[in-house]
Design an enzyme around this catalytic site. Structure first.
Site, mmCIF file in Angstrom:
data_model
loop_
_atom_site.group_PDB
_atom_site.id
_atom_site.type_symbol
_atom_site.label_atom_id
_atom_site.label_comp_id
_atom_site.label_asym_id
_atom_site.label_seq_id
_atom_site.Cartn_x
_atom_site.Cartn_y
_atom_site.Cartn_z
ATOM 1 N N THR A 96 7.912 -4.831 1.435
ATOM 2 C CA THR A 96 7.693 -4.654 0.028
ATOM 3 C C THR A 96 7.646 -3.245 -0.550
ATOM 4 O O THR A 96 7.167 -2.014 -0.288
ATOM 5 C CB THR A 96 6.035 -5.021 -0.349
ATOM 6 N N LYS A 171 8.460 -9.515 -6.587
ATOM 7 C CA LYS A 171 7.433 -9.078 -5.527
ATOM 8 C C LYS A 171 6.166 -8.323 -6.195
ATOM 9 O O LYS A 171 5.158 -8.739 -6.161
ATOM 10 C CB LYS A 171 8.010 -8.603 -4.150
ATOM 11 N N LYS A 239 -0.318 0.649 -3.160
ATOM 12 C CA LYS A 239 1.168 0.883 -3.135
ATOM 13 C C LYS A 239 1.778 0.187 -4.044
ATOM 14 O O LYS A 239 2.445 0.421 -4.851
ATOM 15 C CB LYS A 239 1.739 0.951 -1.870
HETATM 16 N N1 NDP Z 1 -0.330 -8.000 5.015
HETATM 17 C C1 NDP Z 1 -0.056 -8.716 4.106
HETATM 18 O O1 NDP Z 1 -0.589 -9.659 3.810
HETATM 19 C C2 NDP Z 1 1.551 -8.522 3.255
HETATM 20 C C3 NDP Z 1 2.069 -7.391 3.451
HETATM 21 N N2 NDP Z 1 3.347 -7.538 2.947
HETATM 22 C C4 NDP Z 1 4.116 -6.183 2.967
HETATM 23 O O2 NDP Z 1 4.752 -6.124 4.298
HETATM 24 C C5 NDP Z 1 4.893 -5.120 4.615
HETATM 25 C C6 NDP Z 1 4.047 -4.720 6.298
HETATM 26 O O3 NDP Z 1 2.816 -5.224 5.825
HETATM 27 P P1 NDP Z 1 1.570 -5.064 7.040
HETATM 28 O O4 NDP Z 1 2.162 -5.881 8.223
HETATM 29 O O5 NDP Z 1 0.538 -5.756 6.347
HETATM 30 O O6 NDP Z 1 1.230 -3.707 7.404
HETATM 31 P P2 NDP Z 1 0.861 -2.971 8.605
HETATM 32 O O7 NDP Z 1 0.191 -1.655 7.996
HETATM 33 O O8 NDP Z 1 0.020 -3.810 9.317
HETATM 34 O O9 NDP Z 1 2.124 -2.543 9.315
HETATM 35 C C7 NDP Z 1 3.047 -1.466 8.892
HETATM 36 C C8 NDP Z 1 4.114 -1.516 10.040
HETATM 37 O O10 NDP Z 1 5.098 -0.451 9.368
HETATM 38 C C9 NDP Z 1 5.311 0.731 10.567
HETATM 39 N N3 NDP Z 1 5.440 1.942 9.903
HETATM 40 C C10 NDP Z 1 4.594 2.368 9.305
HETATM 41 N N4 NDP Z 1 5.006 3.590 8.808
HETATM 42 C C11 NDP Z 1 6.274 3.823 9.486
HETATM 43 C C12 NDP Z 1 7.123 4.882 9.532
HETATM 44 N N5 NDP Z 1 7.280 6.085 8.645
HETATM 45 N N6 NDP Z 1 8.498 4.387 10.537
HETATM 46 C C13 NDP Z 1 8.392 3.377 10.963
HETATM 47 N N7 NDP Z 1 7.685 2.425 11.103
HETATM 48 C C14 NDP Z 1 6.305 2.677 10.142
HETATM 49 C C15 NDP Z 1 4.175 0.244 11.473
HETATM 50 O O11 NDP Z 1 4.035 1.020 12.591
HETATM 51 P P3 NDP Z 1 2.944 1.547 13.547
HETATM 52 O O12 NDP Z 1 2.392 0.180 14.334
HETATM 53 O O13 NDP Z 1 3.602 2.643 14.428
HETATM 54 O O14 NDP Z 1 1.754 2.118 12.804
HETATM 55 C C16 NDP Z 1 3.768 -1.296 11.527
HETATM 56 O O15 NDP Z 1 4.786 -1.692 12.254
HETATM 57 C C17 NDP Z 1 4.285 -3.968 3.500
HETATM 58 O O16 NDP Z 1 5.370 -3.607 2.822
HETATM 59 C C18 NDP Z 1 3.412 -4.827 2.867
HETATM 60 O O17 NDP Z 1 3.059 -4.386 1.623
HETATM 61 C C19 NDP Z 1 3.876 -8.381 2.077
HETATM 62 C C20 NDP Z 1 3.183 -9.610 2.150
HETATM 63 C C21 NDP Z 1 1.840 -9.816 2.615
HETATM 64 O O1 SSN Z 2 1.998 -8.494 -0.342
HETATM 65 C C1 SSN Z 2 0.891 -9.396 -0.042
HETATM 66 C C2 SSN Z 2 0.766 -10.465 -0.535
HETATM 67 C C3 SSN Z 2 -0.703 -11.317 -0.056
HETATM 68 C C4 SSN Z 2 -0.512 -12.590 -0.539
HETATM 69 O O2 SSN Z 2 0.297 -13.171 -1.196
HETATM 70 O O3 SSN Z 2 -1.792 -13.386 -0.223
#
Ligand code: NDP
Ligand code: SSN
Length: 287
Positions: A96, A171, A239
């Site tokens: 996102t 989104k 964010k």
């Molecule tokens: N969780 C949810 O319910 C949802 C999340 N999203 C979106 O999906 C994305 C991921 O979310 P989510 O999995 O929850 O987040 P997490 O915080 O669990 O994971 C984030 C990921 O990004 C990596 N990362 C962070 N900073 C850097 C960097 N500078 N360089 C390289 N890699 C980096 C992390 O690596 P490391 O392990 O090394 O920290 C990790 O793999 C986000 O944009 C979020 O908004 C969308 C829908 C639902």
């Molecule tokens: O970006 C996160 C979305 C979480 C949700 O749709 O439940």
């Protein structure tokens, strides 16, 4: 489809990559903290040492990263995506981010001959595990058509929304509404409790009426117990509010409700709740 690369094994990336492996895709993963790939290896994944190594190996690569800074870093930094992207390869960013970030990535990838799709998702950890995400894709339609078999595994429905930026904007609008709803819901639970009502009865009443929704049903019981196991980390919701408010600025759309919700999420972050589920914004009402 040929093998798929996967960059970013966080809450969502891990669930999505495991799902692809379970459905027979060959997946090569990379994560900034490389040790987090170990569990994926147990599910049959290969590991690439850098984003560039993954891109070199795979025709299609998906990224699922925390925020715009992470998405840009993985593409533009040393050993990043750009070093190996070329004609015949596709890059699909499902993080996102805002439309401007997505456009920067798109321009860089396409200038090297690669094709690009933004494809953020609606749905959280459980829908990701169950292949029930809603995919909001935009960009290269040919690439979209090529990766439909993967989207069919990851999601219950995919939308193709046209030009780059439209997926990111859709989104952000959805998550802006969700973040505002979460704040109203939190205030309602506290108001019910403080005015002598049973919050569990409030949940039952809400679930039978016009504003029943999966989020209230799923998060409400845990919130009443002050429990916030992270499905969607609060720092990411804040964010998204910030990016949605910037989109409102660009389009001169007044958003007083979203602005107040953003302040509550910022307050929650200042209390150290950023890594909890976004429902932890509930805590700001009793602090
Ligand atoms: N969780 C949810 O319910 C949802 C999340 N999203 C979106 O999906 C994305 C991921 O979310 P989510 O999995 O929850 O987040 P997490 O915080 O669990 O994971 C984030 C990921 O990004 C990596 N990362 C962070 N900073 C850097 C960097 N500078 N360089 C390289 N890699 C980096 C992390 O690596 P490391 O392990 O090394 O920290 C990790 O793999 C986000 O944009 C979020 O908004 C969308 C829908 C639902
Ligand atoms: O970006 C996160 C979305 C979480 C949700 O749709 O439940």
């Amino acid at each position: 489809m040929e093998g798929i690369g996967f960059l970013g094994i966080g809450i969502m990336g891990k669930a999505m990559a495991v799902n692809l492996l379970r459905h027979g895709f060959k997946v090569t993963v990379w994560n900034r903290t490389l040790s987090r790939c170990d569990e994926l290896v147990q599910h049959g994944a290969s590991v690439g040492e850098t984003p560039a190594a993954v891109i070199k190996k795979c025709k299609y690569t998906i990224a699922m990263l925390s925020d715009p800074a992470a998405a840009l870093s993985v593409v533009f930094d040393k050993h990043g995506t750009l070093e190996q992207i070329c004609g015949g390869k596709g890059y699909i960013d499902m993080s996102t981010v805002d439309a401007d970030t997505s456009s920067q990535i798109s321009q860089a990838i396409t200038s090297k001959g690669g094709s690009f799709l933004e494809a953020p998702v609606s749905g959280s950890k459980k829908p990701a595990e169950d292949g029930q995400l809603v995919i909001l894709a935009a960009g290269d339609k040919d690439l979209y058509d090529q990766v439909v078999p993967a989207f069919d595994v990851l999601g219950k429905k995919s939308f193709f929304l046209g030009q780059i930026g439209n997926g990111a904007k859709m989104k952000l609008v959805v998550n802006m509404i969700m973040g505002s709803m979460m704040n109203a819901f939190s205030e309602g639970i506290v108001l019910a409790d403080k005015s002598g009502l049973d919050p569990h009865t409030l949940l039952d009443v809400l679930d039978l009426g016009a504003i029943a929704n999966p989020m209230f049903k799923m998060k409400g019981p845990a919130m009443i117990k002050n429990s916030y196991p992270p499905a969607f980390p609060l720092k990411h919701q804040q964010k998204d509010m910030r990016l949605a408010l910037a989109l409102g600025d660009e389009n001169a759309v007044p958003m007083p409700v979203a602005a107040a919700a953003n302040e509550a999420f910022k307050k929650a972050r200042s209390l150290g709740l950023g890594d909890h589920d976004f429902s932890a914004v509930f805590e700001t009402l009793s602090k």
